[in-house]
Design a protein around this motif. Structure first.
Motif, PDB file in Angstrom:
ATOM      1  N   PRO A 126     -18.067  11.090   8.474  1.00 58.26           N
ATOM      2  CA  PRO A 126     -17.735   9.669   8.607  1.00 58.26           C
ATOM      3  C   PRO A 126     -17.008   9.385   9.929  1.00 58.26           C
ATOM      4  O   PRO A 126     -16.212  10.192  10.399  1.00 58.26           O
ATOM      5  N   PHE A 170     -25.314   1.800   2.119  1.00 56.70           N
ATOM      6  CA  PHE A 170     -24.441   1.755   0.942  1.00 56.70           C
ATOM      7  C   PHE A 170     -24.432   3.089   0.210  1.00 56.70           C
ATOM      8  O   PHE A 170     -23.438   3.458  -0.424  1.00 56.70           O
ATOM      9  N   GLN A 171     -25.563   3.827   0.286  1.00 64.55           N
ATOM     10  CA  GLN A 171     -25.620   5.092  -0.429  1.00 64.55           C
ATOM     11  C   GLN A 171     -24.617   6.097   0.128  1.00 64.55           C
ATOM     12  O   GLN A 171     -24.056   6.909  -0.614  1.00 64.55           O
ATOM     13  N   TYR A 172     -24.366   6.020   1.455  1.00 62.06           N
ATOM     14  CA  TYR A 172     -23.411   6.941   2.061  1.00 62.06           C
ATOM     15  C   TYR A 172     -21.986   6.550   1.692  1.00 62.06           C
ATOM     16  O   TYR A 172     -21.146   7.417   1.406  1.00 62.06           O
ATOM     17  N   ASP A 173     -21.726   5.241   1.687  1.00 61.59           N
ATOM     18  CA  ASP A 173     -20.396   4.778   1.276  1.00 61.59           C
ATOM     19  C   ASP A 173     -20.117   5.157  -0.175  1.00 61.59           C
ATOM     20  O   ASP A 173     -19.005   5.576  -0.527  1.00 61.59           O
ATOM     21  N   THR A 174     -21.153   4.999  -1.014  1.00 57.75           N
ATOM     22  CA  THR A 174     -20.983   5.327  -2.432  1.00 57.75           C
ATOM     23  C   THR A 174     -20.733   6.820  -2.615  1.00 57.75           C
ATOM     24  O   THR A 174     -19.840   7.236  -3.368  1.00 57.75           O
ATOM     25  N   THR A 223     -25.766   3.983   8.904  1.00 54.58           N
ATOM     26  CA  THR A 223     -24.964   3.334   7.863  1.00 54.58           C
ATOM     27  C   THR A 223     -25.836   3.101   6.641  1.00 54.58           C
ATOM     28  O   THR A 223     -27.066   3.149   6.712  1.00 54.58           O
ATOM     29  N   SER A 240     -15.621   5.705  12.423  1.00 48.89           N
ATOM     30  CA  SER A 240     -15.259   4.291  12.283  1.00 48.89           C
ATOM     31  C   SER A 240     -16.480   3.385  12.352  1.00 48.89           C
ATOM     32  O   SER A 240     -16.482   2.275  11.834  1.00 48.89           O
ATOM     33  N   GLY A 295     -19.640   4.386  11.345  1.00 51.35           N
ATOM     34  CA  GLY A 295     -20.632   4.753  10.343  1.00 51.35           C
ATOM     35  C   GLY A 295     -20.576   6.240  10.067  1.00 51.35           C
ATOM     36  O   GLY A 295     -19.491   6.839  10.068  1.00 51.35           O
ATOM     37  N   TYR A 296     -21.735   6.840   9.925  1.00 51.03           N
ATOM     38  CA  TYR A 296     -21.801   8.260   9.605  1.00 51.03           C
ATOM     39  C   TYR A 296     -22.589   8.972  10.701  1.00 51.03           C
ATOM     40  O   TYR A 296     -23.746   8.623  10.991  1.00 51.03           O
ATOM     41  N   TRP A 339     -19.519   8.917  -0.486  1.00 50.32           N
ATOM     42  CA  TRP A 339     -18.226   9.309   0.097  1.00 50.32           C
ATOM     43  C   TRP A 339     -17.085   9.042  -0.886  1.00 50.32           C
ATOM     44  O   TRP A 339     -16.081   9.757  -0.889  1.00 50.32           O
ATOM     45  N   ASN A 340     -17.278   8.055  -1.750  1.00 48.56           N
ATOM     46  CA  ASN A 340     -16.217   7.680  -2.681  1.00 48.56           C
ATOM     47  C   ASN A 340     -16.468   8.152  -4.119  1.00 48.56           C
ATOM     48  O   ASN A 340     -15.593   7.999  -4.970  1.00 48.56           O
TER      49      ASN A 340
END
Length: 444
Positions: free
Chosen positions: A97, A120-124, A118, A99, A101-102, A126-127
């Motif tokens: 990650p 949503f699947q990567y944000d999901t 970038t 600032s 994106g990935y 990561w969390n």
């Protein structure tokens, strides 16, 4: 509208038709759910397969994450390369990650290394330590892939990056599409067939309803004929008695011209009486006769009938040949057997203008065989096929001159068969006919 109302009326009278209608609805519904179940099961199997492939790859990425910064192509040089080729894996990506994106640190595709992506699947992922599975489509080729993304942790348990596995499922998607398309096309075809079947059955239901009405009318007709015959029987018998008394001079000698008229009237009355008796007999047979079976020797009954027929034979100057070579017994209703023999012999005499009538009885190992043969007009092959039908009479110049109801042979056949026997006809047109009756021998 009338068709619909007739169908409703028929359904009310025949509730069993509801079972057929229920099946007609249940079949397409069942097929729909079956197709849905097959497709869902296939998708579930695909999900399991994808999960297994991802579970094989991601732990290995976890092993090599420290070396990726030094050698971005290390994933290709390890056993992951072999796994990638054997499992339809298009790419294995390691991301960190930033600032913006990935950042792609490693990929089987060198052109991807260094890119910032970038989604949503990567944000999901990561969390969420469980990771995420998404469908993606390559905008250039149009191919579909499953992308499984999961968090990578350090030995201390800290989040350090993401591993993303891109799995080619185009062939699986194609299979699902083929199965889906085929299933739904078959379903649509079956539904269309059922719609046509229902439309056709609406007409069949109407015909069935009309047939039921005709059966009811036929039953009412039979009841009417039976009642009418019963009501006519007594007055016709009285008329016949009075006419016979006139001819016997019971009321005094009648002039010759009156006697001739009375004789013709009596002849017509006798024919009417015969018709009434035949109609009553038909009614009894159709309603069901209660036979009184007993063991008897048929030859004795045949001799009795022949004696009763002698006046008719003499009146027509016919030769009556009798050959009764049977001593065995049969089990029949005596009165009905007498009626059968009377019908057969009287029929032979009636349709023989000159020549002989032969009555014989013989035996086979298991049956008594009774034959009544005449030298009359004979019967054509076409007429033979229908001769035992109710009210059927041979139509010819000779037969039209002979009175009859067309019921005698039908009654005879019904009685013979209901007493356990068989009857058949052999005839040559212009030479005569032979009626053959067989009954099983009773030995006890």
């Amino acid at each position: 509208m009338k068709l619909f109302s007739d169908a409703i009326a028929f359904v009310r009278q025949s509730p069993s038709i509801l079972y057929s209608l229920f099946l007609m609805i249940l079949i397409p519904v069942g097929l729909f759910f079956y197709a849905f179940f097959v497709i869902t099961s296939f998708q579930q199997m695909l999900d399991v397969e994808i999960s297994k492939k991802a579970e094989t790859v991601i732990p290995l990425v976890q092993t090599f994450y420290k070396q990726i910064e030094e050698d971005p192509l290390i994933l290709r040089s390890t056993q992951l390369g072999e796994i990638q080729q054997a499992n339809d894996i298009v790419d294995i990506i390691y991301l960190e990650p930033t600032s913006r994106g990935y950042h792609i640190l490693s990929s089987f595709d060198e052109t991807n290394i260094g890119q910032i992506i970038t989604g949503f699947q990567y944000d999901t992922a990561w969390n969420d330590p469980r990771g995420i599975r998404t469908q993606v489509t390559d905008t250039k080729t149009g191919k579909r892939y499953w992308e499984v993304t999961q968090m990578i942790r350090s030995d201390e348990g800290q989040r350090v990056g993401l591993a993303s596995v891109l799995i080619d499922v185009q062939s699986s998607f194609s299979n699902i599409q083929v199965i889906s398309t085929t299933s739904y096309l078959v379903l649509i075809g079956i539904v269309l067939v059922l719609i046509l079947f229902v439309a056709n059955n609406a007409r069949l239901i109407q015909h069935a309803y009309l047939f039921e009405q005709l059966q009811e009318l036929d039953k009412q007709k039979d009841e009417f004929v039976s009642i009418a015959a019963h009501e006519l029987r007594t007055p016709v018998t009285s008329i016949r008695g009075f006419l016979s008394n006139i001819l016997d001079n019971t009321y005094g000698e009648a002039p010759k011209n009156i006697s001739d008229v009375v004789q013709r009237t009596l002849d017509s009355t006798m024919r009417l009486s015969d018709l009434i008796e035949d109609l009553l007999e038909v009614s009894h047979i159709e309603q069901g006769i209660e036979f009184e079976f007993k063991k008897l020797k048929p030859v004795a009954i045949i001799k009795e009938v022949i004696d009763q027929m002698q006046p008719q034979v003499l009146k027509k100057a016919l030769k009556l040949v009798v050959n009764l070579d049977s001593k065995s017994s049969i089990r029949v209703d005596e009165e009905r057997f007498h009626q059968v023999m009377s019908n057969m012999i009287a029929n032979a005499i009636k349709y023989t203008a000159q020549g002989a009538v032969t009555v014989s009885a013989s035996e086979t190992p298991n049956q008594v065989r009774i034959v009544v043969e005449d030298e009359g007009m004979g019967i054509s092959a076409t007429d033979q096929e229908q001769l035992f039908r109710k009210f059927y009479r041979v139509k010819s110049q000779e037969s039209n001159k002979i009175p009859g109801t067309g019921l005698g042979l039908w009654i005879t056949k019904q009685l013979v068969e209901q007493m356990g026997g068989t009857i058949k006809l052999e005839s040559i047109e212009g030479k005569g006919s032979r009626f053959i009756v067989n009954f099983p021998i009773v030995r006890e």
